[in-house]
Design an enzyme around this catalytic site. Structure first.
Site, PDB file in Angstrom:
ATOM      1  N   SER A  80       0.791  -1.072  -0.096  1.00  0.00           N
ATOM      2  CA  SER A  80       0.071  -0.021  -0.214  1.00  0.00           C
ATOM      3  C   SER A  80       0.539   1.208  -0.062  1.00  0.00           C
ATOM      4  CB  SER A  80      -0.797   0.016   1.323  1.00  0.00           C
ATOM      5  OG  SER A  80      -1.354   1.248   1.538  1.00  0.00           O
TER       6      SER A  80
ATOM      7  N   TYR B  43      -2.040   5.420  -4.152  1.00  0.00           N
ATOM      8  CA  TYR B  43      -2.799   6.717  -3.784  1.00  0.00           C
ATOM      9  C   TYR B  43      -2.160   7.815  -4.536  1.00  0.00           C
ATOM     10  CZ  TYR B  43      -6.033   3.909  -0.977  1.00  0.00           C
ATOM     11  OH  TYR B  43      -7.173   3.019  -0.243  1.00  0.00           O
TER      12      TYR B  43
ATOM     13  N   THR C  81      -5.820   2.318  -7.062  1.00  0.00           N
ATOM     14  CA  THR C  81      -6.947   2.101  -6.487  1.00  0.00           C
ATOM     15  C   THR C  81      -8.127   3.206  -6.516  1.00  0.00           C
ATOM     16  OG1 THR C  81      -5.912   1.257  -4.761  1.00  0.00           O
ATOM     17  CG2 THR C  81      -8.235   2.133  -4.206  1.00  0.00           C
TER      18      THR C  81
ATOM     19  N   LYS D  68      -8.119  -1.019  -9.341  1.00  0.00           N
ATOM     20  CA  LYS D  68      -8.719  -1.699  -8.327  1.00  0.00           C
ATOM     21  C   LYS D  68     -10.113  -1.048  -8.002  1.00  0.00           C
ATOM     22  CE  LYS D  68      -7.543  -3.386  -3.618  1.00  0.00           C
ATOM     23  NZ  LYS D  68      -8.222  -2.394  -2.631  1.00  0.00           N
TER      24      LYS D  68
ATOM     25  N   HIS E  40     -13.341  -2.697  -1.819  1.00  0.00           N
ATOM     26  CA  HIS E  40     -12.575  -2.066  -0.649  1.00  0.00           C
ATOM     27  C   HIS E  40     -12.781  -2.698   0.537  1.00  0.00           C
ATOM     28  CE1 HIS E  40      -9.591   1.497  -0.520  1.00  0.00           C
ATOM     29  NE2 HIS E  40      -9.623   1.090   0.892  1.00  0.00           N
TER      30      HIS E  40
HETATM   31  C1  FNR Z   1      -7.708  -1.933   3.150  1.00  0.00           C
HETATM   32  N1  FNR Z   1      -7.752  -1.883   1.557  1.00  0.00           N
HETATM   33  C2  FNR Z   1      -6.865  -0.980   1.101  1.00  0.00           C
HETATM   34  N2  FNR Z   1      -7.020  -0.992  -0.493  1.00  0.00           N
HETATM   35  C3  FNR Z   1      -6.050  -0.173  -1.008  1.00  0.00           C
HETATM   36  O1  FNR Z   1      -6.193  -0.236  -2.331  1.00  0.00           O
HETATM   37  N3  FNR Z   1      -5.137   0.385  -0.443  1.00  0.00           N
HETATM   38  C4  FNR Z   1      -5.153   0.569   0.925  1.00  0.00           C
HETATM   39  O2  FNR Z   1      -4.166   1.213   1.548  1.00  0.00           O
HETATM   40  C5  FNR Z   1      -5.963  -0.125   1.708  1.00  0.00           C
HETATM   41  N4  FNR Z   1      -5.881  -0.150   2.948  1.00  0.00           N
HETATM   42  C6  FNR Z   1      -6.744  -1.144   3.578  1.00  0.00           C
HETATM   43  C7  FNR Z   1      -6.574  -1.104   5.091  1.00  0.00           C
HETATM   44  C8  FNR Z   1      -7.211  -2.109   5.842  1.00  0.00           C
HETATM   45  C9  FNR Z   1      -7.235  -1.812   7.306  1.00  0.00           C
HETATM   46  C10 FNR Z   1      -8.152  -2.742   5.200  1.00  0.00           C
HETATM   47  C11 FNR Z   1      -9.089  -3.811   5.898  1.00  0.00           C
HETATM   48  C12 FNR Z   1      -8.474  -2.793   3.822  1.00  0.00           C
HETATM   49  C13 FNR Z   1      -8.768  -2.602   1.144  1.00  0.00           C
HETATM   50  C14 FNR Z   1      -7.964  -3.938   0.655  1.00  0.00           C
HETATM   51  O3  FNR Z   1      -6.915  -3.718  -0.425  1.00  0.00           O
HETATM   52  C15 FNR Z   1      -9.014  -5.200   0.126  1.00  0.00           C
HETATM   53  O4  FNR Z   1      -9.888  -4.488  -1.057  1.00  0.00           O
HETATM   54  C16 FNR Z   1      -9.958  -5.474   1.141  1.00  0.00           C
HETATM   55  O5  FNR Z   1      -9.231  -5.635   2.403  1.00  0.00           O
HETATM   56  C17 FNR Z   1     -10.619  -6.943   0.687  1.00  0.00           C
HETATM   57  O6  FNR Z   1     -11.229  -7.469   1.366  1.00  0.00           O
HETATM   58  P1  FNR Z   1     -10.978  -8.433   2.910  1.00  0.00           P
HETATM   59  O7  FNR Z   1     -10.211  -9.755   2.271  1.00  0.00           O
HETATM   60  O8  FNR Z   1     -10.408  -7.602   3.879  1.00  0.00           O
HETATM   61  O9  FNR Z   1     -12.319  -8.900   3.241  1.00  0.00           O
HETATM   62  C1  LAC Z   2      -8.341   2.186   4.037  1.00  0.00           C
HETATM   63  C2  LAC Z   2      -7.736   3.148   3.289  1.00  0.00           C
HETATM   64  C3  LAC Z   2      -6.382   3.495   3.695  1.00  0.00           C
HETATM   65  O1  LAC Z   2      -9.291   1.369   3.804  1.00  0.00           O
HETATM   66  O2  LAC Z   2      -7.358   2.517   2.094  1.00  0.00           O
HETATM   67  O3  LAC Z   2      -8.266   2.462   5.564  1.00  0.00           O
END
Ligand code: FNR
Ligand code: LAC
Length: 344
Positions: free
Chosen positions: A106, A129, A155, A217, A241
């Site tokens: 990330s 991002y 994303t 994404k 997400h």
């Molecule tokens: C995320 N996700 C996410 N996606 C992204 O593109 N950049 C990011 O920085 C983050 N940060 C992030 C933090 C936390 C704590 C979570 C739970 C999720 C989304 C992540 O890539 C993904 O789409 C989901 O987490 C998929 O779902 P599950 O496997 O958590 O159910």
């Molecule tokens: C989140 C961001 C940082 O889901 O992607 O917390």
């Protein structure tokens, strides 16, 4: 005693993490409807197993966007691994490498992308991002490419963070708890410091900034899948997400078939959201995903046992997928097709 499945990791992680960190990791937006729906939608899909197929040898090696991996299970980008472990993403990446799969790192990692690359033993992709300054963004993309990242993931579903009410209640602010190494003071908060709304032109621009394949994404519709192709995206990640953005959005596994149909083989389609079992992976492959990504389970493994915990979470998923392929009579990835699901 070692956890025997991912859900046991979830319970152990909850017991270990501070409340505010747990809520940040675990939570979704508003009523968390989409968060729950990501799981519920998997439970509604029923399989049509075939029998008396020789499944003694299981082969699940594959490639994603040209990157070889030992299984179609990848690590989704998640922010702030420093809340779970002092080594943050540098611990995670060791666990992922041990499982011979790839990690999407990330932009809002606690460790710099360059440092994570040094700790890595396996392939990495970089999740972007954008910064409000395109120049700053371009430099970050360039650093990622130079340090060996093999693909760029834009994303698209997060112009602003969704309203995560657990975080509001806890007064949790990412910026207070972790420092973001990638934008080094140029961006302290992924929401407040962006002030820039990406559009499809951002995709066009990014393609001129890097030779890495570009994935978008956060796509949930056929319409956007076609636009992504029009704008030259090399891959698509179907995702809501993890239920953290638009509450009420469709479960990602439910959006997958229309995206796969629209794309019609012109690019690889991946999916994430609610994958907790090998049978979930099998269902996603059946509906046309090239591979899946897992988010929260990796954070649970990291919390409970650092790099080893991450590795074990991935090995549990691999073992479950192996068993599911055997019980379904589908010993190879090529043998997994639409006839394996009953669509209701
Ligand atoms: C995320 N996700 C996410 N996606 C992204 O593109 N950049 C990011 O920085 C983050 N940060 C992030 C933090 C936390 C704590 C979570 C739970 C999720 C989304 C992540 O890539 C993904 O789409 C989901 O987490 C998929 O779902 P599950 O496997 O958590 O159910
Ligand atoms: C989140 C961001 C940082 O889901 O992607 O917390």
């Amino acid at each position: 005693m070692d956890p025997i499945n991912i859900l046991e990791y979830e319970a152990l992680a909850q017991a270990r993490l501070e409340r505010a960190s747990w809520d940040y990791y675990q939570g979704g937006s508003e009523d968390e409807t989409t968060l729950r729906e990501n799981r519920a939608a998997f439970a509604r899909i029923r399989l049509r197993p075939r029998v008396l197929v020789d499944s003694s040898v299981i082969d699940m090696k594959t490639t994603v966007m040209g990157t070889p991996v030992s299984m179609p299970i990848l690590v989704a980008p998640t922010a702030a691994h420093g809340l779970a472990h002092p080594d943050g993403e540098c611990a995670t990446v060791r666990g992922v490498g041990a499982a011979h799969t790839l990690m999407v790192v990330s932009t809002v990692a606690t460790r710099a992308a360059t440092e994570v690359a040094k700790a890595a033993t396996g392939p990495l992709w970089f999740q972007l991002y954008t910064h409000r300054s395109l120049e700053v963004t371009a430099r970050l993309v360039q650093r990622a490419e130079e340090s060996g990242y093999r693909a760029l993931v834009l994303t698209a579903d997060t112009p602003l963070l969704g309203r995560r009410e657990r975080d509001l209640r806890n007064n949790f602010e990412l910026v207070n708890d972790v420092s973001f190494a990638n934008y080094r003071g140029e961006m302290d908060h992924p929401d407040k410091d962006r002030h820039r709304f990406d559009t499809w032109e951002t995709v066009d621009w990014l393609r001129t900034q890097t030779k890495m394949p570009l994935l978008v994404k956060g796509i949930l519709t056929a319409e956007d899948a076609l636009l992504a192709l029009d704008h030259g995206a090399h891959g698509i990640i179907v995702s809501n997400h993890g239920g953290r953005q638009l509450d009420g959005a469709i479960a990602s596994i439910e959006a997958l078939p229309e995206v796969v149909e629209a794309v019609a083989g012109r690019c690889e389609v991946l999916v994430d959201g609610g994958i907790r079992r090998g049978t979930d992976v099998l269902k996603a492959l059946t509906l046309g995903a090239r591979a899946v990504l897992v988010g929260r389970p990796i954070l649970w493994g990291l919390t409970v046992n650092g790099a080893e915990g991450v590795h074990h979470v991935l090995e549990l998923l691999r073992a479950e997928l192996t068993l599911a392929m055997r019980l379904a009579g589908r010993p190879t990835l090529a043998s997994i097709d639409r006839s394996l699901v009953k669509l209701s």
